[in-house]
Design an enzyme around this catalytic site. Structure first.
Site, PDB file in Angstrom:
ATOM      1  N   GLY A 248       0.820  -1.210   0.000  1.00  0.00           N
ATOM      2  CA  GLY A 248       0.000   0.000   0.000  1.00  0.00           C
ATOM      3  C   GLY A 248       0.849   1.253   0.000  1.00  0.00           C
ATOM      4  CB  ALA A 249       4.183   1.866  -1.335  1.00  0.00           C
ATOM      5  CB  SER A 250      -0.242   3.703  -4.473  1.00  0.00           C
ATOM      6  OG  SER A 250      -1.166   2.978  -3.712  1.00  0.00           O
TER       7      SER A 250
ATOM      8  CB  THR B   2      -5.156  -2.155  -5.741  1.00  0.00           C
ATOM      9  OG1 THR B   2      -5.672  -0.824  -5.856  1.00  0.00           O
ATOM     10  CG2 THR B   2      -4.954  -2.492  -4.277  1.00  0.00           C
TER      11      THR B   2
ATOM     12  CG  ASP C 184      -7.040  -7.173  -4.467  1.00  0.00           C
ATOM     13  OD1 ASP C 184      -7.108  -6.949  -3.237  1.00  0.00           O
ATOM     14  OD2 ASP C 184      -8.046  -7.360  -5.179  1.00  0.00           O
TER      15      ASP C 184
ATOM     16  CE1 TYR D 277      -8.577  -0.096   9.629  1.00  0.00           C
ATOM     17  CE2 TYR D 277      -8.833   0.807  11.841  1.00  0.00           C
ATOM     18  CZ  TYR D 277      -8.143   0.744  10.641  1.00  0.00           C
ATOM     19  OH  TYR D 277      -7.022   1.519  10.460  1.00  0.00           O
TER      20      TYR D 277
ATOM     21  CB  ALA E 270      -8.887  -6.797  11.205  1.00  0.00           C
TER      22      ALA E 270
HETATM   23  P1  NAP Z   1      -4.939   5.127   2.370  1.00  0.00           P
HETATM   24  O1  NAP Z   1      -4.417   6.494   2.210  1.00  0.00           O
HETATM   25  O2  NAP Z   1      -6.380   4.849   2.095  1.00  0.00           O
HETATM   26  O3  NAP Z   1      -4.016   4.131   1.489  1.00  0.00           O
HETATM   27  C1  NAP Z   1      -4.292   2.773   1.498  1.00  0.00           C
HETATM   28  C2  NAP Z   1      -3.223   2.017   0.754  1.00  0.00           C
HETATM   29  O4  NAP Z   1      -3.554   0.602   0.820  1.00  0.00           O
HETATM   30  C3  NAP Z   1      -3.146   2.394  -0.721  1.00  0.00           C
HETATM   31  O5  NAP Z   1      -1.827   2.309  -1.159  1.00  0.00           O
HETATM   32  C4  NAP Z   1      -4.001   1.315  -1.381  1.00  0.00           C
HETATM   33  O6  NAP Z   1      -3.647   1.048  -2.727  1.00  0.00           O
HETATM   34  C5  NAP Z   1      -3.686   0.105  -0.511  1.00  0.00           C
HETATM   35  N1  NAP Z   1      -4.742  -0.895  -0.601  1.00  0.00           N
HETATM   36  C6  NAP Z   1      -6.094  -0.692  -0.497  1.00  0.00           C
HETATM   37  N2  NAP Z   1      -6.758  -1.857  -0.686  1.00  0.00           N
HETATM   38  C7  NAP Z   1      -5.813  -2.805  -0.888  1.00  0.00           C
HETATM   39  C8  NAP Z   1      -5.869  -4.200  -1.166  1.00  0.00           C
HETATM   40  N3  NAP Z   1      -7.040  -4.859  -1.282  1.00  0.00           N
HETATM   41  N4  NAP Z   1      -4.716  -4.875  -1.359  1.00  0.00           N
HETATM   42  C9  NAP Z   1      -3.521  -4.225  -1.276  1.00  0.00           C
HETATM   43  N5  NAP Z   1      -3.401  -2.906  -1.044  1.00  0.00           N
HETATM   44  C10 NAP Z   1      -4.540  -2.208  -0.843  1.00  0.00           C
HETATM   45  O7  NAP Z   1      -4.721   4.580   3.873  1.00  0.00           O
HETATM   46  P2  NAP Z   1      -3.744   5.096   5.036  1.00  0.00           P
HETATM   47  O8  NAP Z   1      -4.491   6.039   5.887  1.00  0.00           O
HETATM   48  O9  NAP Z   1      -2.439   5.504   4.483  1.00  0.00           O
HETATM   49  O10 NAP Z   1      -3.581   3.743   5.883  1.00  0.00           O
HETATM   50  C11 NAP Z   1      -2.406   2.955   5.853  1.00  0.00           C
HETATM   51  C12 NAP Z   1      -2.460   1.969   7.019  1.00  0.00           C
HETATM   52  O11 NAP Z   1      -2.529   2.697   8.245  1.00  0.00           O
HETATM   53  C13 NAP Z   1      -3.669   1.050   7.006  1.00  0.00           C
HETATM   54  O12 NAP Z   1      -3.304  -0.235   7.463  1.00  0.00           O
HETATM   55  C14 NAP Z   1      -4.607   1.700   7.980  1.00  0.00           C
HETATM   56  O13 NAP Z   1      -5.514   0.769   8.540  1.00  0.00           O
HETATM   57  C15 NAP Z   1      -3.629   2.230   9.003  1.00  0.00           C
HETATM   58  N6  NAP Z   1      -4.132   3.336   9.825  1.00  0.00           N
HETATM   59  C16 NAP Z   1      -4.469   4.521   9.263  1.00  0.00           C
HETATM   60  C17 NAP Z   1      -4.922   5.544  10.084  1.00  0.00           C
HETATM   61  C18 NAP Z   1      -5.306   6.911   9.548  1.00  0.00           C
HETATM   62  O14 NAP Z   1      -5.812   7.725  10.334  1.00  0.00           O
HETATM   63  N7  NAP Z   1      -5.092   7.222   8.292  1.00  0.00           N
HETATM   64  C19 NAP Z   1      -5.033   5.334  11.457  1.00  0.00           C
HETATM   65  C20 NAP Z   1      -4.674   4.110  11.989  1.00  0.00           C
HETATM   66  C21 NAP Z   1      -4.210   3.113  11.164  1.00  0.00           C
HETATM   67  P3  NAP Z   1      -4.391   1.823  -3.965  1.00  0.00           P
HETATM   68  O15 NAP Z   1      -3.802   3.199  -4.014  1.00  0.00           O
HETATM   69  O16 NAP Z   1      -4.034   1.005  -5.141  1.00  0.00           O
HETATM   70  O17 NAP Z   1      -5.855   1.822  -3.651  1.00  0.00           O
END
Ligand code: NAP
Length: 236
Positions: free
Chosen positions: A8-10, A33, A52, A144, A147
């Site tokens: 999920g580095a995008s 993805t 994915d 969530y 998990a």
């Molecule tokens: P984000 O901006 O929504 O980015 C999600 C990333 O995960 C994107 O690179 C996306 O790829 C990828 N992804 C989504 N569905 C996927 C799948 N089915 N298979 C593989 N990759 C997938 O999320 P974020 O806020 O950076 O979150 C990153 C991590 O931190 C997550 O584990 C999240 O639960 C955790 N987290 C976030 C927060 C927060 O406040 N933001 C708080 C606590 C924990 P695409 O670009 O291709 O869609």
């Protein structure tokens, strides 16, 4: 040069982690993805791969390609994540299983595969991105939070299994970080939530990336099986 894999580095936190590890002199592989996400990664100097985590075939294809390219993963950051929020009475089986697949099954699969390489090399770092939700719960996030709590328990068990080979396994649990995930979540009222955060603001992806960088460094060599919280004081 060691190789780090960030799922999920995008976008969001994963993008910041990949960029920081690249600046720390790792060869960084990142996943997205979509083809356009992979292209963006490649144009930013991160080797992009399609993955994915909700698809067993995709995981298999992704890993076969890494192996046929003779990659050796020394650092794995299980970051990719999604939300499928709903109150329990309305939560569908799909909303439940999507979350379990991406967060738990995906973390299990990639950790198992990367650990084979790390055990052979007698060195490795796995960092699993959890969430404050695992500790405090969150209305509409029973899937969530469950998990992420599972990811933390998985982290402790793996740390006990592989510690003697100089492999550390830790979790990092962010609070509210400004990314698409919090932006797109209509249930999140930022002004209201900020009042609950002692530091008075959401965190930045770069602040999480700094912590991951430290967790990968020699300075963190005696830390394993832990969940490190980064949340501006939201949970303490
Ligand atoms: P984000 O901006 O929504 O980015 C999600 C990333 O995960 C994107 O690179 C996306 O790829 C990828 N992804 C989504 N569905 C996927 C799948 N089915 N298979 C593989 N990759 C997938 O999320 P974020 O806020 O950076 O979150 C990153 C991590 O931190 C997550 O584990 C999240 O639960 C955790 N987290 C976030 C927060 C927060 O406040 N933001 C708080 C606590 C924990 P695409 O670009 O291709 O869609």
């Amino acid at each position: 040069m060691k190789t780090a894999l960030v799922t999920g580095a995008s976008r969001g936190i994963g993008k910041a982690i990949a960029e920081k590890l690249k600046a720390d002199n790792y060869k960084v592989l990142g996943t997205a993805t979509s083809d356009s996400g992979v292209d963006t990664l490649n144009s930013n100097g991160i080797e992009g791969h399609l993955l994915d985590l909700n698809s067993k075939d995709s995981i298999e294809n992704f890993w076969s390609k890494l192996e046929s390219d003779n990659k050796t993963i020394s650092v794995l950051v299980n970051n990719a994540g999604i939300t499928r929020d709903n109150i329990i009475l309305r939560m569908s089986d799909e909303e439940w299983s999507d979350i379990m697949n991406v967060h738990l099954y995906g973390t299990f699969q990639l950790s198992k595969r990367a650990l084979k390489m790390m055990l052979k090399n007698k060195w490795g770092r796995i960092i699993n991105i959890s969430s404050a939700s695992a500790s405090i719960g969150n209305r509409g996030q029973s899937n969530y939070a469950a998990a992420k709590a599972g990811v933390e328990a998985f982290t402790k068990s793996l740390a006990k299994e592989v510690g003697k080979r100089d492999i550390t396994i830790n979790a990092v649990a962010p609070g509210f970080i400004s990314t698409d995930m919090t932006e797109n979540n209509t249930g999140v009222n930022e002004d209201y939530l900020v009042k609950e955060i002692p530091l008075g603001r959401f965190g930045k992806p770069e602040e999480v990336a700094s912590l991951i960088s430290f967790m990968c460094s020699d300075g963190a060599s005696y830390i394993t099986g832990q969940t490190i919280h980064i949340n501006g004081g939201l949970y303490m």
